[in-house]
Design a protein around this motif. Structure first.
Motif, PDB file in Angstrom:
ATOM      1  N   THR A 179       0.493  -1.212  -0.084  1.00 41.02           N
ATOM      2  CA  THR A 179      -0.020   0.022  -0.046  1.00 41.02           C
ATOM      3  C   THR A 179       0.671   0.675  -0.059  1.00 41.02           C
ATOM      4  O   THR A 179       0.434   2.265  -0.274  1.00 41.02           O
ATOM      5  N   VAL A 180       2.377   1.221  -0.020  1.00 45.16           N
ATOM      6  CA  VAL A 180       3.119   2.425   0.006  1.00 45.16           C
ATOM      7  C   VAL A 180       2.714   3.016  -1.222  1.00 45.16           C
ATOM      8  O   VAL A 180       3.344   2.174  -2.021  1.00 45.16           O
ATOM      9  N   PRO A 181       3.200   4.458  -1.386  1.00 40.28           N
ATOM     10  CA  PRO A 181       2.612   5.584  -2.227  1.00 40.28           C
ATOM     11  C   PRO A 181       3.840   4.933  -3.035  1.00 40.28           C
ATOM     12  O   PRO A 181       4.445   4.733  -2.859  1.00 40.28           O
ATOM     13  N   THR A 182       3.866   5.215  -4.179  1.00 37.62           N
ATOM     14  CA  THR A 182       5.222   4.882  -5.147  1.00 37.62           C
ATOM     15  C   THR A 182       5.547   5.711  -6.660  1.00 37.62           C
ATOM     16  O   THR A 182       4.586   6.250  -6.021  1.00 37.62           O
ATOM     17  N   PRO A 183       7.056   5.490  -6.800  1.00 30.99           N
ATOM     18  CA  PRO A 183       7.991   4.467  -6.282  1.00 30.99           C
ATOM     19  C   PRO A 183       8.204   5.163  -4.857  1.00 30.99           C
ATOM     20  O   PRO A 183       8.069   6.579  -4.387  1.00 30.99           O
ATOM     21  N   SER A 184       8.642   3.892  -3.634  1.00 37.59           N
ATOM     22  CA  SER A 184       9.195   4.267  -2.636  1.00 37.59           C
ATOM     23  C   SER A 184      11.136   3.389  -2.457  1.00 37.59           C
ATOM     24  O   SER A 184      10.391   1.877  -3.387  1.00 37.59           O
ATOM     25  N   VAL A 228      18.139  -2.898  -0.017  1.00 32.64           N
ATOM     26  CA  VAL A 228      17.192  -1.978   0.440  1.00 32.64           C
ATOM     27  C   VAL A 228      16.626  -2.079  -1.406  1.00 32.64           C
ATOM     28  O   VAL A 228      17.452  -2.966  -2.632  1.00 32.64           O
ATOM     29  N   SER A 229      15.457  -1.846  -1.516  1.00 34.16           N
ATOM     30  CA  SER A 229      14.468  -2.121  -3.179  1.00 34.16           C
ATOM     31  C   SER A 229      14.242  -0.727  -3.728  1.00 34.16           C
ATOM     32  O   SER A 229      13.488  -0.271  -2.352  1.00 34.16           O
ATOM     33  N   VAL A 230      13.211  -0.596  -4.844  1.00 27.19           N
ATOM     34  CA  VAL A 230      12.219   0.078  -4.802  1.00 27.19           C
ATOM     35  C   VAL A 230      10.902  -0.592  -5.166  1.00 27.19           C
ATOM     36  O   VAL A 230      11.040  -1.234  -6.461  1.00 27.19           O
ATOM     37  N   VAL A 231       9.769  -0.063  -4.864  1.00 27.82           N
ATOM     38  CA  VAL A 231       9.031  -0.804  -5.141  1.00 27.82           C
ATOM     39  C   VAL A 231       8.015   0.005  -5.994  1.00 27.82           C
ATOM     40  O   VAL A 231       7.728   1.353  -5.965  1.00 27.82           O
ATOM     41  N   ALA A 232       7.893  -0.475  -7.085  1.00 28.14           N
ATOM     42  CA  ALA A 232       7.365   0.188  -8.029  1.00 28.14           C
ATOM     43  C   ALA A 232       5.824   0.151  -8.331  1.00 28.14           C
ATOM     44  O   ALA A 232       5.533  -1.304  -8.512  1.00 28.14           O
ATOM     45  N   LEU A 259      17.048  -4.854 -11.347  1.00 28.84           N
ATOM     46  CA  LEU A 259      16.644  -6.303 -11.606  1.00 28.84           C
ATOM     47  C   LEU A 259      15.332  -6.228 -10.635  1.00 28.84           C
ATOM     48  O   LEU A 259      14.956  -5.560  -9.594  1.00 28.84           O
ATOM     49  N   VAL A 260      14.058  -7.438 -11.018  1.00 26.91           N
ATOM     50  CA  VAL A 260      12.968  -6.726 -11.145  1.00 26.91           C
ATOM     51  C   VAL A 260      12.523  -8.327  -9.491  1.00 26.91           C
ATOM     52  O   VAL A 260      12.933  -9.499  -9.982  1.00 26.91           O
ATOM     53  N   CYS A 261      11.813  -7.611  -8.774  1.00 27.95           N
ATOM     54  CA  CYS A 261      11.703  -8.750  -8.086  1.00 27.95           C
ATOM     55  C   CYS A 261       9.486  -9.130  -7.865  1.00 27.95           C
ATOM     56  O   CYS A 261       9.597  -7.785  -7.632  1.00 27.95           O
ATOM     57  N   ASP A 262       9.345 -10.378  -7.546  1.00 30.85           N
ATOM     58  CA  ASP A 262       8.258  -9.851  -6.524  1.00 30.85           C
ATOM     59  C   ASP A 262       8.155  -9.312  -4.719  1.00 30.85           C
ATOM     60  O   ASP A 262       9.449  -8.582  -4.681  1.00 30.85           O
ATOM     61  N   LEU A 263       7.192  -9.140  -4.610  1.00 34.75           N
ATOM     62  CA  LEU A 263       6.808  -8.403  -4.004  1.00 34.75           C
ATOM     63  C   LEU A 263       7.424  -8.983  -2.305  1.00 34.75           C
ATOM     64  O   LEU A 263       8.023  -8.249  -1.460  1.00 34.75           O
ATOM     65  N   GLU A 264       7.297  -9.682  -2.334  1.00 37.39           N
ATOM     66  CA  GLU A 264       7.732 -10.956  -1.357  1.00 37.39           C
ATOM     67  C   GLU A 264       9.888 -10.771  -1.545  1.00 37.39           C
ATOM     68  O   GLU A 264      10.669 -11.173  -0.412  1.00 37.39           O
ATOM     69  N   GLY A 265      10.415  -9.423  -2.541  1.00 32.38           N
ATOM     70  CA  GLY A 265      12.001 -10.507  -3.104  1.00 32.38           C
ATOM     71  C   GLY A 265      12.610 -11.306  -3.717  1.00 32.38           C
ATOM     72  O   GLY A 265      13.898 -11.051  -3.598  1.00 32.38           O
ATOM     73  N   SER A 275      -0.071  -3.993 -10.253  1.00 28.02           N
ATOM     74  CA  SER A 275       0.062  -4.320  -9.459  1.00 28.02           C
ATOM     75  C   SER A 275       1.543  -4.244  -9.451  1.00 28.02           C
ATOM     76  O   SER A 275       1.520  -3.259 -10.231  1.00 28.02           O
ATOM     77  N   ARG A 276       2.204  -5.060  -8.471  1.00 25.83           N
ATOM     78  CA  ARG A 276       3.440  -3.829  -7.742  1.00 25.83           C
ATOM     79  C   ARG A 276       4.857  -4.963  -8.243  1.00 25.83           C
ATOM     80  O   ARG A 276       4.464  -6.196  -7.948  1.00 25.83           O
ATOM     81  N   LEU A 277       5.902  -4.092  -8.022  1.00 23.33           N
ATOM     82  CA  LEU A 277       6.906  -4.967  -8.428  1.00 23.33           C
ATOM     83  C   LEU A 277       8.096  -4.536  -7.804  1.00 23.33           C
ATOM     84  O   LEU A 277       8.090  -3.358  -7.266  1.00 23.33           O
ATOM     85  N   ARG A 278       9.252  -5.176  -7.269  1.00 22.56           N
ATOM     86  CA  ARG A 278      10.512  -4.229  -6.080  1.00 22.56           C
ATOM     87  C   ARG A 278      11.166  -4.381  -7.608  1.00 22.56           C
ATOM     88  O   ARG A 278      12.042  -5.291  -8.317  1.00 22.56           O
ATOM     89  N   ILE A 279      12.545  -3.447  -7.908  1.00 20.29           N
ATOM     90  CA  ILE A 279      13.773  -3.666  -8.108  1.00 20.29           C
ATOM     91  C   ILE A 279      14.910  -3.119  -7.339  1.00 20.29           C
ATOM     92  O   ILE A 279      15.182  -2.571  -6.255  1.00 20.29           O
TER      93      ILE A 279
END
Length: 381
Positions: free
Chosen positions: A10-15, A261-265, A303-309, A343-347
């Protein structure tokens, strides 16, 4: 007003989000390295720019840190840190700010690499307010800055410093930044040896010439974690180890699982004909650093991860415009149905220092099922 408690979903993106447990593990690893080598750890907080991170990085240490901007110096002073090395070549215009903190009880070391700068500092009409400790920067092979450890300029600078009542020679400092381009572990170790030997040689020459040289400071995460003996060195100043990143993983210094650290997008579009997803994290959110690509293909801007990393096979940010990132898959076509708009991803970042710098705060988590906590940081210069 109480800040809303966000989760990763739920955090605003990008964070930029920070895994506290990985951060702690990374800090402990470097602390163990310093203790095993018998040197002080003076972490370079230009990476994190955060008081909360500084508290973990200096836990069990003597408390000194390294900074690269006056904004960092001011921020960390306001958060109670009194021992800092300002590890960027000094100019006279920055001295009033530095001396202001020295007057308030801080110990702040400045860095220079030319006799001319000593003369410029000595010529200031305002003079010096107290005694300012100076480190002479040594070039250990990176050729960014510094004087040769074996050169005549080193002793000339020391003599000039000794002749200025407001300055006191505190020692030498070097940084093996070129270790970020080491092709393998053997090359990284060779650079680490050269870094150590340059600093120790310079310190020895200064002492032989009658100058005190209590500080022999080296630094860089890739060289600090080689495991070489550090005889003659008094402190190390690594920085990016607190977070690690894809560049360090490519060098073999860490694994992607160590990256804190990663960026949620958020996915904001699908271009099926072109074969990419669009995300709301572009060049400003990720930086345009591509350093990991020097050693590994298909990294792009992260590199791209799912929300679980968990890393998603072959998925990477292949291109970045100011506020748009283009996610492609080197392992085949993207499963667009799996990544709908919204949907969301982590970078994972190539270079954590560059990626986190513009963000006003960290969103910190202990585990994925707990709310995020905000940690402060500074920005700017």
């Amino acid at each position: 007003m109480k800040q809303e408690a966000f989760s990763v979903s739920t955090v605003p993106t990008p964070s930029v989000i920070l895994d506290r447990q990985k951060l702690i593990a990374n800090c402990r690893r470097m602390a163990a390295r310093a203790a095993g080598a018998g040197v002080k750890l003076r972490p370079h907080l230009k990476t994190a720019k955060s008081a909360e991170v500084a508290a973990l990085a200096t836990s069990g240490q003597f408390g000194g840190i390294t900074v690269s901007t006056l904004a960092e110096l001011r921020y960390f002073f306001e958060h109670g840190i009194r021992d800092m090395t300002y590890a960027v070549g000094i100019t006279p215009g920055k001295m009033p700010v530095i001396e202001g903190f020295i007057e308030q009880g801080a110990v702040i070391r400045i860095v220079l690499d030319s006799a001319g700068m000593v003369d410029e500092l000595a010529a200031r009409e305002s003079g010096f307010k107290g005694r300012v400790p100076v480190l002479i920067e040594i070039d250990c092979g990176g050729h960014r800055a510094g004087v040769a450890a074996e050169g005549v300029e080193l002793l000339d600078i020391a003599r000039r410093i000794a002749g200025v009542p407001g300055l006191v020679l505190d020692g030498v400092l070097t940084h093996a930044g070129h270790s970020y381009h080491a092709a393998d572990a053997g090359a990284r170790e060779a650079i680490a040896v050269a870094e150590r030997d340059a600093a120790v040689l310079a310190a020895g020459r200064l002492r032989e010439a009658g100058h005190a040289c209590p500080t022999v400071s080296i630094g860089s995460t890739p060289t600090a974690l080689t495991g070489i003996a550090l005889d003659g060195v008094t402190e190390i100043r690594p920085g990016v180890y607190v977070f690690f990143d894809l560049a360090q993983a490519a060098l073999g210094v860490c694994s992607p699982d160590d990256i804190a650290v990663s960026v949620v997008a958020t996915v904001i579009g699908q271009h099926r004909a072109a074969g990419h997803l669009l995300i709301d994290a572009g060049a400003l959110a990720l930086s345009k650093d591509t350093s990991a690509g020097e050693f590994r293909q298909h990294v792009g801007y992260g590199l791209v991860c799912d929300l679980e990393g968990r890393l998603l096979d072959g998925m990477h940010v292949a291109d970045a415009h100011q506020e748009h990132g283009f996610v492609r898959c080197s392992a085949g076509t993207i499963d667009f149905d799996r990544f709908p708009v919204g949907s969301r991803l982590r970078i994972l970042p190539n270079h954590a220092c560059m990626t986190v710098a513009p963000y006003p705060e960290y969103q910190v988590f202990e585990s994925m099922d707990r709310p995020l906590v905000q940690w402060s940081k500074t920005t700017g210069w």
